[in-house]
Design a protein around this motif. Structure first.
Motif, short mmCIF file in Angstrom:
data_model
loop_
_atom_site.label_atom_id
_atom_site.label_comp_id
_atom_site.label_asym_id
_atom_site.label_seq_id
_atom_site.Cartn_x
_atom_site.Cartn_y
_atom_site.Cartn_z
N GLY A 160 19.74 -14.32 15.25
CA GLY A 160 19.65 -15.51 16.09
C GLY A 160 18.71 -15.27 17.27
N PHE A 161 18.38 -16.34 17.98
CA PHE A 161 17.40 -16.24 19.06
C PHE A 161 17.87 -15.31 20.17
N VAL A 162 19.05 -15.55 20.72
CA VAL A 162 19.56 -14.71 21.79
C VAL A 162 20.01 -13.35 21.25
N GLY A 163 20.46 -13.32 20.01
CA GLY A 163 20.82 -12.04 19.40
C GLY A 163 19.65 -11.09 19.33
N GLU A 164 18.49 -11.61 18.92
CA GLU A 164 17.29 -10.77 18.86
C GLU A 164 16.84 -10.35 20.26
N LEU A 165 16.93 -11.26 21.24
CA LEU A 165 16.57 -10.89 22.61
C LEU A 165 17.47 -9.76 23.11
N THR A 166 18.75 -9.84 22.79
CA THR A 166 19.68 -8.79 23.22
C THR A 166 19.36 -7.47 22.52
N ALA A 167 19.06 -7.53 21.24
CA ALA A 167 18.69 -6.32 20.51
C ALA A 167 17.42 -5.71 21.10
N ARG B 88 23.84 4.95 19.87
CA ARG B 88 23.89 4.62 18.44
C ARG B 88 24.12 3.12 18.27
N ILE B 89 23.10 2.42 17.82
CA ILE B 89 23.13 0.96 17.75
C ILE B 89 22.82 0.50 16.32
N ALA B 90 23.51 -0.53 15.88
CA ALA B 90 23.25 -1.14 14.58
C ALA B 90 23.11 -2.64 14.75
N LEU B 91 22.42 -3.26 13.81
CA LEU B 91 22.24 -4.71 13.79
C LEU B 91 23.06 -5.29 12.65
N ALA B 92 23.72 -6.43 12.91
CA ALA B 92 24.59 -7.02 11.90
C ALA B 92 24.35 -8.51 11.79
N LEU C 193 11.26 -5.39 16.69
CA LEU C 193 11.72 -4.69 17.88
C LEU C 193 10.80 -3.51 18.18
N SER C 194 11.01 -2.91 19.33
CA SER C 194 10.22 -1.74 19.69
C SER C 194 10.53 -0.59 18.74
N SER C 195 9.67 0.41 18.75
CA SER C 195 9.79 1.52 17.81
C SER C 195 11.11 2.27 17.95
N ASN C 196 11.74 2.18 19.11
CA ASN C 196 13.02 2.85 19.30
C ASN C 196 14.09 2.39 18.33
N ALA C 197 13.90 1.17 17.78
CA ALA C 197 14.91 0.60 16.90
C ALA C 197 14.58 0.78 15.42
N SER C 198 13.54 1.49 15.11
CA SER C 198 13.06 1.54 13.72
C SER C 198 14.08 2.14 12.75
N ALA C 199 14.96 2.99 13.26
CA ALA C 199 15.94 3.63 12.38
C ALA C 199 17.34 3.04 12.52
N TRP C 200 17.47 1.97 13.28
CA TRP C 200 18.80 1.38 13.45
C TRP C 200 19.34 0.90 12.10
N PRO C 201 20.57 1.24 11.77
CA PRO C 201 21.17 0.75 10.52
C PRO C 201 21.40 -0.76 10.55
N LEU C 202 21.47 -1.33 9.36
CA LEU C 202 21.73 -2.76 9.19
C LEU C 202 23.08 -2.93 8.51
N ILE C 203 23.87 -3.87 9.01
CA ILE C 203 25.20 -4.14 8.46
C ILE C 203 25.28 -5.60 8.05
N LEU D 288 17.71 -9.33 8.83
CA LEU D 288 17.96 -8.25 9.78
C LEU D 288 16.80 -7.25 9.78
N ALA D 289 16.30 -6.95 8.59
CA ALA D 289 15.17 -6.01 8.49
C ALA D 289 13.94 -6.59 9.19
N ALA D 290 13.74 -7.90 9.07
CA ALA D 290 12.60 -8.54 9.74
C ALA D 290 12.74 -8.46 11.25
N VAL D 291 13.96 -8.66 11.75
CA VAL D 291 14.20 -8.52 13.20
C VAL D 291 13.91 -7.09 13.63
N ARG D 292 14.41 -6.13 12.89
CA ARG D 292 14.20 -4.72 13.26
C ARG D 292 12.72 -4.38 13.34
N ARG D 293 11.91 -4.93 12.45
CA ARG D 293 10.47 -4.67 12.49
C ARG D 293 9.82 -5.24 13.74
#
Length: 415
Positions: A14-21, A33-37, A51-61, A44-49
């Motif tokens: 979501g819009f605010v969800g992605e801003l928070t991430a 340790r952060i994950a996206l759900a 985000l900044s590089s710090n989030a590149s390995a965040w797991p998806l749920i 979710l994978a599109a959102v992760r891409r």
């Protein structure tokens, strides 16, 4: 707690969800340790891409608000679940139960009195048993309101200046827009308000002050009106003109009163709380504008409850998942000031000020820092569990985190 994750952002697509991430990706300490759900792994994978590089390995749920088993599994993996999936009356009930049952701390952005009442009635006892902190209203609704009153109480107590009496938050300056999620919550509440029992709850100024199954009976006139203009000089001698009602007062005031209730009435026997916004200091003109805001608020809420007029409004109002572009978000700001007089006659003021659109950028900071406070500062937090408010759950820890994030958060005596 031995959990796989510190924070799971639920609703990250979501819009605010992605801003928070994005905020967490840029500002969470290294090693958090952060994950996206959310419902769709592809999204979710599109959102992760993005985000900044710090989030590149965040797991998806993959989890769905309508699938209790998926929510149970998600909550059991994390210390904190940070949810932006609203309206919470439609999509939040299963998650708050899952978090309470799993002993998982929880933060959200709800502005819905009936949902918080649901959480109190259905999750408070469970959360107290498991040690979970269920913390509602961790964005622009209602952190400035709740922290503003808390800072006054803390400063007055330190000064030995008595107790708080009439207290008023004034939104003195703001640049920003109402979020699509907030508008969608209004739509849901307008539908719910057609039920007589829900209307009584919405009109009860102490609707959130009691424990499970115990909604205090309070007349609508037992606290200041949420929709009437206010003479600014009665709030504080430094103010001029007439103050207009603040649109979210009917929710924020209930959160502040719940904080006072959870503190066993520590704000004072004569504590009464209201929220307003400044519309200029010219007496005649500000009175005219304040009156128009008051009438307009009533008309808007009425229009949202009628199908023909709601269809018209839906064409022009922001929709969930929509929001201003980055330039507009960066250009926004807000300033709130909360005034009170104590039982010893002294005057105090607290203030919160931040850059960024209140409903989007500033809210993502407040929500993100709330999640980090619960996940990373557990040894510093108040020893509380159950369905809580931001100030009761996090208190000074959240204040310091917001200051470190660039917010001005302060309180002092005026005389």
């Amino acid at each position: 707690m031995s959990r796989e994750f510190d924070v799971v952002v639920f609703g990250a697509t979501g819009f605010v969800g992605e801003l928070t991430a994005q905020y967490l990706a840029q500002h969470a300490p290294e090693g958090t340790r952060i994950a996206l759900a959310g419902r769709s792994e592809t999204k979710l994978a599109a959102v992760r891409r993005r985000l900044s590089s710090n989030a590149s390995a965040w797991p998806l749920i993959v989890a769905d608000s309508q699938s209790p088993s998926s929510l149970d599994a998600m909550c059991e993996r994390t210390q904190v679940v940070c949810t932006t999936v609203g309206p919470y009356l439609k999509y939040g009930e299963n998650l708050v139960i899952a978090a309470a049952t799993a002993g998982t701390d929880y933060v959200d952005l709800t502005g819905e009195v009936p949902f918080v009442r649901f959480a109190i009635d259905k999750a408070d006892d469970t959360a107290r048993g498991t040690g979970a902190r269920i913390v509602n209203a961790c964005g622009f609704d209602s952190i400035p309101s709740d922290i503003g009153a808390y800072l006054l109480h803390r400063q007055i107590t330190e000064d030995g200046a008595g107790e708080m009496t009439d207290t008023t938050m004034v939104l003195t300056s703001m640049r920003g827009t109402a979020s699509g999620g907030t508008i969608d919550s209004v739509r849901v509440i307008a539908d719910q308000a057609k039920d007589a029992q829900t209307r009584r709850l919405l009109l009860n100024p102490q609707a959130l002050s009691g424990g499970p199954g115990d909604t205090p009976r309070a007349g609508i006139n037992s606290e200041p009106s949420d929709i009437s203009p206010v003479d600014a000089r009665k709030v504080d001698p430094s103010l001029r003109g007439t103050l207009a009602p603040f649109f979210m007062a009917s929710f924020n005031t209930r959160i502040v009163r719940r904080s006072n209730s959870l503190r066993d009435g520590a704000y004072g026997d004569g504590f009464r709380y209201q929220e307003t916004m400044a519309v200029g200091g010219v007496p005649g003109l500000s009175a005219l504008i304040a009156g128009a805001v008051s009438v307009g608020t009533g008309i808007f809420l009425g229009a949202m409850s009628l199908r023909p007029t709601r269809k018209i409004l839906d064409f022009v109002l922001p929709k969930p998942g929509e929001g201003p572009d980055e330039k507009a978000r960066e250009a926004g700001h807000f300033v709130t000031q909360t005034f009170t007089k104590t039982t010893t006659g002294r005057r105090y003021r607290s203030q919160m000020r931040a850059h960024g659109d209140p409903g989007y950028k500033a809210t993502s900071v407040m929500l993100g820092e709330s999640a980090l406070a619960l996940a990373l500062d557990r040894d510093k937090l108040p020893d509380r569990s159950g369905v809580l408010t931001p100030s009761v759950a996090m208190g000074d820890v959240l204040v310091e985190r917001l200051r470190a994030a660039g917010f001005v958060v302060e309180a002092h005596a005026l005389d």
